[in-house]
Design a protein around this motif. Sequence first.
Motif, short mmCIF file in Angstrom:
data_model
loop_
_atom_site.label_atom_id
_atom_site.label_comp_id
_atom_site.label_asym_id
_atom_site.label_seq_id
_atom_site.Cartn_x
_atom_site.Cartn_y
_atom_site.Cartn_z
N HIS A 135 0.85 -1.19 0.00
CA HIS A 135 0.00 0.00 0.00
C HIS A 135 0.89 1.25 0.00
O HIS A 135 1.85 1.34 0.77
N CYS A 139 -2.81 2.14 5.33
CA CYS A 139 -3.58 0.88 5.27
C CYS A 139 -4.62 0.96 6.37
O CYS A 139 -4.29 0.93 7.56
N SER A 154 -6.82 -6.70 2.47
CA SER A 154 -6.54 -5.39 3.05
C SER A 154 -7.03 -4.30 2.11
O SER A 154 -7.25 -4.53 0.92
N GLY A 156 -6.84 0.36 1.63
CA GLY A 156 -6.17 1.56 2.13
C GLY A 156 -6.61 2.83 1.44
O GLY A 156 -7.43 2.83 0.52
#
Length: 357
Positions: A135, A139, A154, A156
Amino acid sequence: MAVKWTGGQSSPILCLNASKEALVASGAEGGELMTWGEDGTPIGHMRFQGADDVTSVLFSPTCPTKLYASHGESISILDVRSLKDSLDHFHVNEEEINCLSLNETENLLASADDSGAIKILDLENKKVSRSLKRHSNICSSVAFRPQRPQSLVSCGLDMQVMLWNLQKARPLWITNLQEDETEEMENQQSPGQLLNPALAHSVSVASCGNIFSCGAEDGKVRIFRVMGVKCEQELGFRAHALGVSQVCFLPESYLLLTGGNDGKIVLWDVSKKAEKKQKSPTKHTHRRKTKRATYTKQDGNTDASVTDEEHGKILPKLSIEHGEKVNWLLGTKIKGCQNILVADQTGCISVYPLNEF
């Protein structure tokens, strides 16, 4: 009407979690951490030194008295029966932690921070086993996939959503939410109307482990399906008039809670899309018919969250005018009944019953 749990914290509550025994923990600004009984009675209270915000709390799935909490760049493991001293303490992130996630076997803890990094802490050996750095901005959220202890997703503020397998140091799959946002902006009838950027704030994985959701600043919720080493977007719809701050699948279901900066909490049923290629993780149960929520027009346009065309023919099962920006959402059973717990800009926890579901 919500029941308010009060008398515990004076600062805005930022995060919530519940144990299997219906004990609730909340973290707030200024380092405050609180535990609550299922009747809303404050049980324990502490303040971390340094007064860093408590941004994420997690109960152990195997030991209901063990609690993980992130505060600033640190992670503390606590015994909720005595919050004075921590059982263990880790400082492995370089910048403020935004989210914690435990895998099902509880041997790995993921912590996502402001640098964009995700640290994977090996709890058995008490050391970092992986540092995931892809990222390019904060994040904001990370979540292990149920039934897959080596896999996580995940998102971000770089507008990217990623699928990781911990056997590799790089993501298996990446999508940039800006791409579909740009296409939508080009198709808008009103050239002067601009959408907020698709900064990704929150991810949640359904109990089946193959379906996950992402909420973003553009007011949209996106539903993805994991297909081996890549993902496909199954559904995308405008859920809120402002940014989606929280998404949360209810346990053992495809019912999705979303909370927004517009002060609304909405319940969606994404099972038709989720079950298109796989069976539901739970038995089908009869659900009562619910009234369609009513919305008001804003700036001459009907709220986008109620038009069939905008959100792929998915309509809200329930819409709550909470009135405050939502910081955290939690679906949990209290005294045998499903409830929504909400943290907002106040020091109170709001509890909404979901008896009909």
